[in-house]
Design an enzyme around this catalytic site. Structure first.
Site, PDB file in Angstrom:
ATOM      1  N   ASP A 215       0.406  -1.122   0.186  1.00 55.05           N
ATOM      2  CA  ASP A 215      -0.158   0.031  -0.195  1.00 55.05           C
ATOM      3  C   ASP A 215       1.097   1.655   0.162  1.00 55.05           C
ATOM      4  OD1 ASP A 215      -1.336   2.047   0.603  1.00 55.05           O
ATOM      5  OD2 ASP A 215      -2.851   1.113   2.199  1.00 55.05           O
TER       6      ASP A 215
ATOM      7  N   GLU B 213      -0.136   4.057  -0.910  1.00 48.93           N
ATOM      8  CA  GLU B 213      -1.918   5.269  -1.073  1.00 48.93           C
ATOM      9  C   GLU B 213      -2.080   5.576  -2.993  1.00 48.93           C
ATOM     10  OE1 GLU B 213      -3.540   6.427  -0.383  1.00 48.93           O
ATOM     11  OE2 GLU B 213      -3.359   7.305   1.113  1.00 48.93           O
ATOM     12  N   ASN B 214      -3.273   5.540  -2.858  1.00 45.68           N
ATOM     13  CA  ASN B 214      -3.706   5.509  -3.658  1.00 45.68           C
ATOM     14  C   ASN B 214      -3.696   4.418  -4.203  1.00 45.68           C
ATOM     15  OD1 ASN B 214      -5.257   7.721  -3.546  1.00 45.68           O
ATOM     16  ND2 ASN B 214      -3.124   9.001  -3.958  1.00 45.68           N
TER      17      ASN B 214
ATOM     18  N   GLY C 171      -4.810   4.794   4.993  1.00 44.61           N
ATOM     19  CA  GLY C 171      -3.740   5.652   5.253  1.00 44.61           C
ATOM     20  C   GLY C 171      -4.463   6.850   5.919  1.00 44.61           C
ATOM     21  N   ASP C 172      -6.165   6.911   5.051  1.00 45.62           N
ATOM     22  CA  ASP C 172      -7.072   7.859   5.589  1.00 45.62           C
ATOM     23  C   ASP C 172      -8.088   6.687   6.573  1.00 45.62           C
ATOM     24  OD1 ASP C 172      -8.722   6.175   3.866  1.00 45.62           O
ATOM     25  OD2 ASP C 172      -8.874   8.028   2.457  1.00 45.62           O
TER      26      ASP C 172
END
Length: 507
Positions: free
Chosen positions: A255, A257-258, A331-332
């Protein structure tokens, strides 16, 4: 990328280490294996202290890539570590207690949790960092995707939902269901930006899904998606985020991000079809500019396999990694992922293959197991509280029939076989059926039925050192309904509570 679905969520993930005598450490880890095995049947504090010579974070340090965060509810990750492993909170009075080790460098003192949580339930509220950085993981305060707790915070894991044994000693892992998440922001001394970083964890193929994100590693301090390359974490599950995957997983992914990356282009390589072991070693390392590597193994035996090693995805060089350390979410705070966590660490630097091989050797020697003894065996399955046997009613071969208890009679419909893959089968009239959690249920009251044997996770059962039998998928206990002792009392799944109606013996 952004998705509107409340189920899918948005995706936000996903110096060359100095070689210092790691080959010698690998050989030493093999010697340590014999020591652990020899003492597994009687895991005294002295035996554990003797066995704990070089543990994963000792090996990473010797390889020049020290652990900067190290977490486990199972055992010490340094031979010298003698502090607490995790904290639990009791439902009855909200009291908290730290759960520690039987001895420095040893295994968890599970009896401390059992005593503290007796007659009530407990939640894991904190997982302590074993490094001197004190990067402890409390329950996350939430993030862009709100958790199910107060004020949008995440929730803690049920402290008894994931029983296992290690070296013959009972322990409890962290069962991450949707909404469970742990996180420390602005973690001390962890790699940031484009600095090289390594991550490992021990997880399981028994409890996975395709949603975002069951992660362990580095994420954003803001708990929001701050763009590509701001995360560096292991993602574990069956997500084929970019399409075009071979096989059905689960996979060790990155991971960043995105995106949950099984390769630099997204989908897995054709030879990397999935990893299916009760205990899985997952490793990811990233040099920050030109390479990330994914490795996996059976955490109980054998060596590592490389699932991918190659360039970072387009737009991800250089990395911009932030310093939050997370477990269980993206992450979010994307919190639809599920998984099981036993131990793991984040390292400074890019670990060498030799170091990682030494760590895997140590894991294989540790004695991870979901059973209280060797697999296999056949005979009556005794319901301890009732003094009766698990019984296939009227020797039926009808799929979906809920099982019962009945006076033990030695008949074929009371003869159960425990297979090496964790199934419990009964053969009547030439037809073999398996004990099955109806509809792959994971809630209290799920019926324990018989069904054609298919190898799925709802037909896998863990025999635990405390006499319980738990569903590998749900973590719930095989339970005689209402603690009845009558012939014909039905059997179901229920949250483990220590009752005698949840105690079983085979043979």
């Amino acid at each position: 990328m952004k998705l509107k679905s409340a189920i899918l969520r948005r995706s936000r993930f996903v110096r060359l280490g100095v070689f210092v005598a790691v080959a010698g450490l690998l050989a030493f880890a093999t010697i340590g294996s014999a020591s652990v095995s020899a003492n597994a049947a009687v895991p005294t504090a002295q035996a554990q202290a003797a066995a704990a010579t070089s543990l994963p974070c000792d090996l990473y340090a010797a390889g020049g890539t020290p652990c900067e965060a190290a977490h486990s509810t199972i055992r010490a990750l340094y031979a010298s570590y003698s502090g607490p492993l995790y904290q639990v909170k009791r439902a009855s009075d909200s009291a908290v207690s730290d759960i520690g080790l039987l001895a420095a460098g040893g295994y968890v003192n599970d009896a401390a949790q059992d005593s503290f949580c007796a007659s009530t339930s407990c939640t894991i509220t904190k997982i302590y960092d074993q490094t001197t950085n004190h990067n402890d993981l409390p329950i996350s305060w939430g993030g862009y995707w709100k958790g199910p707790g107060a004020n949008g915070a995440d929730i803690g894991a049920n402290a008894t939902a994931l029983p296992l044994t290690i070296g013959g000693q009972k322990a409890y892992g962290v069962k991450v269901t949707q909404g469970v998440g742990y996180r420390v922001d602005n973690a001390k001394n962890v790699p940031t930006g484009s600095k090289p970083e390594g991550v490992y964890m021990v997880t399981s193929a028994n409890f996975v899904d395709q949603w975002c994100c069951f992660d362990y590693g580095s994420g954003e301090n803001s708990h929001t998606d701050t763009g590509n390359a701001t995360m560096n974490a292991i993602e574990w599950g069956t997500a084929c985020w970019f399409g075009g995957c071979t096989g059905s997983g689960p996979w060790v992914e990155a991971d960043l991000e995105n995106g949950m990356y099984s390769s630099n282009t997204g989908p897995n390589q054709p030879s990397y079809t999935g990893v299916n072991f009760p205990f899985v070693t997952a490793m990811e390392k990233n040099n920050g500019t030109s390479n990330f590597t994914l490795k996996y193994a059976n955490a109980t035996s054998g060596g590592l396999t490389t699932g991918f090693s190659g360039p970072l995805p387009n737009g991800y060089s250089p990395m911009k990694t932030d310093s939050s350390i997370l477990l269980g979410t993206g992450g979010d705070n994307s919190n639809s992922g599920v998984g099981e966590f036993f131990e793991g660490a984040v390292t400074a630097g890019y670990p060498s293959d030799a170091t990682e091989n030494a760590v895997q050797a140590n894991l294989a020697a540790a004695g991870y197991s979901f059973g209280s003894g060797s697999t296999g065996g056949s005979g009556p399955l005794h319901a301890v509280g009732a003094g009766k046997c698990l019984d296939d009613p009227n020797s039926t071969t009808t799929q979906g029939t809920q099982q019962q208890i009945y006076s033990c009679n030695g008949a074929a419909n009371q003869t159960w076989t425990r297979t090496s893959s964790g199934q419990l089968s009964v053969t009547v009239g030439g037809t073999t059926l398996c004990l099955d959690a109806n509809g792959q249920g994971t809630t209290n009251g799920t019926k324990a039925i018989v069904w054609s044997c298919n190898g799925q996770v709802n037909q896998q059962w863990n025999f635990n050192a405390n006499g319980t039998i738990t569903g590998a998928q749900s973590g719930l206990c095989l339970d005689v309904t209402g603690a009845s002792t009558a012939n014909g009392a039905l059997v179901e799944l229920w949250a483990c509570n220590g009752g005698s109606n949840q105690q079983w013996t085979l043979g």
